[in-house]
Design a protein around this motif. Structure first.
Motif, mmCIF file in Angstrom:
data_model
loop_
_atom_site.group_PDB
_atom_site.id
_atom_site.type_symbol
_atom_site.label_atom_id
_atom_site.label_comp_id
_atom_site.label_asym_id
_atom_site.label_seq_id
_atom_site.Cartn_x
_atom_site.Cartn_y
_atom_site.Cartn_z
ATOM 1 N N THR A 219 0.814 -1.211 0.000
ATOM 2 C CA THR A 219 0.000 0.000 0.000
ATOM 3 C C THR A 219 0.851 1.267 0.000
ATOM 4 O O THR A 219 0.361 2.350 -0.338
ATOM 5 C CB THR A 219 -0.929 0.025 1.227
ATOM 6 O OG1 THR A 219 -0.132 -0.145 2.412
ATOM 7 C CG2 THR A 219 -1.963 -1.081 1.145
ATOM 8 N N VAL A 221 3.609 1.620 -1.837
ATOM 9 C CA VAL A 221 4.283 1.772 -3.123
ATOM 10 C C VAL A 221 3.328 1.461 -4.279
ATOM 11 O O VAL A 221 3.702 0.796 -5.242
ATOM 12 C CB VAL A 221 5.549 0.884 -3.219
ATOM 13 C CG1 VAL A 221 6.671 1.436 -2.383
ATOM 14 C CG2 VAL A 221 5.237 -0.549 -2.823
ATOM 15 N N ASP A 222 2.095 1.949 -4.176
ATOM 16 C CA ASP A 222 1.142 1.706 -5.257
ATOM 17 C C ASP A 222 1.183 2.805 -6.315
ATOM 18 O O ASP A 222 0.566 2.688 -7.361
ATOM 19 C CB ASP A 222 -0.280 1.546 -4.717
ATOM 20 C CG ASP A 222 -0.716 2.741 -3.866
ATOM 21 O OD1 ASP A 222 0.092 3.672 -3.695
ATOM 22 O OD2 ASP A 222 -1.862 2.720 -3.368
ATOM 23 N N ASP A 223 1.946 3.867 -6.054
ATOM 24 C CA ASP A 223 2.125 4.937 -7.025
ATOM 25 C C ASP A 223 3.362 4.639 -7.872
ATOM 26 O O ASP A 223 4.389 4.202 -7.351
ATOM 27 C CB ASP A 223 2.301 6.273 -6.298
ATOM 28 C CG ASP A 223 2.419 7.431 -7.266
ATOM 29 O OD1 ASP A 223 3.564 7.746 -7.651
ATOM 30 O OD2 ASP A 223 1.374 7.996 -7.631
ATOM 31 N N PRO A 224 3.306 4.854 -9.185
ATOM 32 C CA PRO A 224 4.472 4.574 -10.036
ATOM 33 C C PRO A 224 5.746 5.270 -9.584
ATOM 34 O O PRO A 224 6.840 4.704 -9.682
ATOM 35 C CB PRO A 224 4.023 5.062 -11.416
ATOM 36 C CG PRO A 224 2.538 4.930 -11.397
ATOM 37 C CD PRO A 224 2.128 5.251 -9.991
ATOM 38 N N ALA A 225 5.616 6.490 -9.077
ATOM 39 C CA ALA A 225 6.807 7.205 -8.605
ATOM 40 C C ALA A 225 7.421 6.495 -7.408
ATOM 41 O O ALA A 225 8.651 6.433 -7.272
ATOM 42 C CB ALA A 225 6.452 8.645 -8.246
ATOM 43 N N ASP A 226 6.575 5.942 -6.535
ATOM 44 C CA ASP A 226 7.085 5.207 -5.385
ATOM 45 C C ASP A 226 7.762 3.912 -5.808
ATOM 46 O O ASP A 226 8.790 3.512 -5.230
ATOM 47 C CB ASP A 226 5.939 4.894 -4.405
ATOM 48 C CG ASP A 226 5.344 6.144 -3.782
ATOM 49 O OD1 ASP A 226 6.088 7.128 -3.611
ATOM 50 O OD2 ASP A 226 4.139 6.125 -3.479
ATOM 51 N N ARG A 228 9.293 3.425 -8.645
ATOM 52 C CA ARG A 228 10.591 3.809 -9.204
ATOM 53 C C ARG A 228 11.597 4.120 -8.102
ATOM 54 O O ARG A 228 12.772 3.748 -8.189
ATOM 55 C CB ARG A 228 10.425 5.008 -10.137
ATOM 56 C CG ARG A 228 9.739 4.677 -11.460
ATOM 57 C CD ARG A 228 9.895 5.813 -12.453
ATOM 58 N NE ARG A 228 9.206 7.029 -12.009
ATOM 59 C CZ ARG A 228 7.932 7.307 -12.282
ATOM 60 N NH1 ARG A 228 7.199 6.444 -12.982
ATOM 61 N NH2 ARG A 228 7.390 8.437 -11.872
#
Length: 260
Positions: A219, A221-226, A228
């Motif tokens: 939960t 790291v569900d954003d693409p930036a996270d 990466r």
């Protein structure tokens, strides 16, 4: 014609992200060095236990010739379909079998590089599997060996509150938490090195894989930036030997010790 991939991005990978990005980068760098050493534009690669072709199809898309040996007919069917969709069917060969039977399946000294990821922890006899792999390697060939590491499993069980299972993992010679453990074995770095040496392999490099990824809740790291950012952290941490004992898996780059 096959599609080419000139960067480090791994196409055709349903698990693309922090779990595989660092390993993929290490494999790509290894193959680039091998191409330069041999003066070849493409390599003959043996992917033992390569299953549905996550690595094989991506590497074939870079121009390499790949033989995937796997015991699962369903996985090999998926591999063939992926190769067809990526336009690399001429460069990917699917062979049903296991590592121990390799000499009779693909012949001696046929590979410049072998990938053996997630195989030794489930093989009936890891030493026999490695001997089968060794017989298929050309002189001065190299290998990419990935195995589950005991330490991370101990930490995972302890953090989850399963303290007896964590204790069992520490004490069990095969690194298992009990009878319900789905893996037959996990390795320590010393144990993996000893096993490889017993078959004549020399460990040239060793990296940690998934040092942080298995510990960070999904939960977060569900954003693409996270994703990466976590991938970049994993790639940087892989070069720190003091962090390697925390990794979920060990990635050994090996070569054969040839008799003079």
């Amino acid at each position: 014609m096959h599609r080419t991939n000139t960067g480090d991005q791994m196409p055709d990978n349903p698990h693309q992200g922090a779990r595989t990005a660092a390993l993929w980068s290490q494999v790509v760098a290894l193959l680039e060095r091998r191409k330069a050493q041999l003066g070849h534009s493409a390599l003959d690669i043996l992917d033992v236990g390569g299953g549905s072709g996550v690595f094989a199809v991506a590497l074939a898309s870079q121009g390499h010739r790949i033989t995937v040996v796997d015991p699962s007919p369903n996985a090999l069917a998926t591999l063939r379909q992926r190769a067809l969709e990526s336009g690399v069917t001429d460069q990917v060969e699917a062979v049903q079998g296991d590592a121990a039977g390799l000499p009779g399946l693909i012949g001696a000294e046929t590979a410049d590089v072998v990938l053996c990821h997630g195989v030794l922890e489930v093989a009936d006899d890891p030493a026999t599997a490695l001997a089968g792999i060794a017989s298929c390697l050309r002189p001065s060939a190299i290998g990419s060996i990935v195995t589950a590491q005991r330490n991370a499993a101990v930490i995972g069980k302890a953090v989850a509150g399963h303290l007896e299972e964590a204790k069992h993992l520490l004490e069990d010679p095969d690194g298992r938490w009990g009878a319900t453990d789905p893996l037959p074995r996990r390795f320590s770095e010393a144990g993996l090195g000893a096993l490889l040496a017993s078959v004549g392999f020399v460990v040239d490099e060793i990296h940690g894989v998934r040092i942080f990824t298995d510990l960070v809740p999904g939960t977060l790291v569900d954003d693409p930036a996270d994703v990466r950012a976590l991938s970049a952290l994993e790639a940087q941490a892989a070069s720190h030997p003091e962090l390697r004992p925390l990794a979920g898996a060990l990635h050994a780059i090996v070569s054969m010790r040839r008799a003079p």
